[in-house]
Design a protein around this motif. Sequence first.
Motif: not given
Length: 231
Positions: A39-49, A76-85
Amino acid sequence: MSNKRLLKEPTQARTVELPDDPEEPISEDELAVCRRVRALRTERGLTLEALAAKSGFTKGYLSKIENGVKAPPIASLAKIGRALGQDLSSFFLDEGATSPDQEDDARISVVHHWERKPVTRGGTAFGYDYVSLAHKRAHKAMDPFIFTFPSRVDVDQYFQHPGEEFIFVLSGKVAFEVVINGNTRTWTLEAGDCVYFDSDLPHRGHSIDGDAQAMVVVQERSEQDETAAGA
């Protein structure tokens, strides 16, 4: 703690990603975290790539998380979170977290013992169990957990992530290791003992002679803090 293997060399240590472990069924709480990643990824309009490029994880690994095949370790979640802001707590929030009908003041979060939220179980996160203690509050500077240590760890498995970490042993006995400048330091911690450390140092722990639990507080380091530290 992020899923990294530490490969020791004569004078230094380096890390590489662990290969995938066999998939195991994950809990409803873990599935909720996985759905939140998507959900957070799609909210930010990011692809998996795009998320893979920003986080450093492979597209395949992220896809397994989003599809509920793998439950990622906390770091790992923390790292993903940083990438998503986003901060780490964004993955554990209940619906309506810190809303006026739940709390008189959004600056206060009360979690009764029956409201604790399991977020990662041992079988799916390299033997470490986490229970969130502040999942009701968003945008926290710290993330507290009750943490259960495994009885054994992979000989090459260490964890590291940006920020700082505090561990207070609640019960049992723990062998705790930190790698500093290529040298491994080991301490035996008992109930009442604690350790505070920079979590970008490779680290790990396991229980000795039975179960061991600790309160773990993770404080993520902001990009501004990292810039200042490197100045």
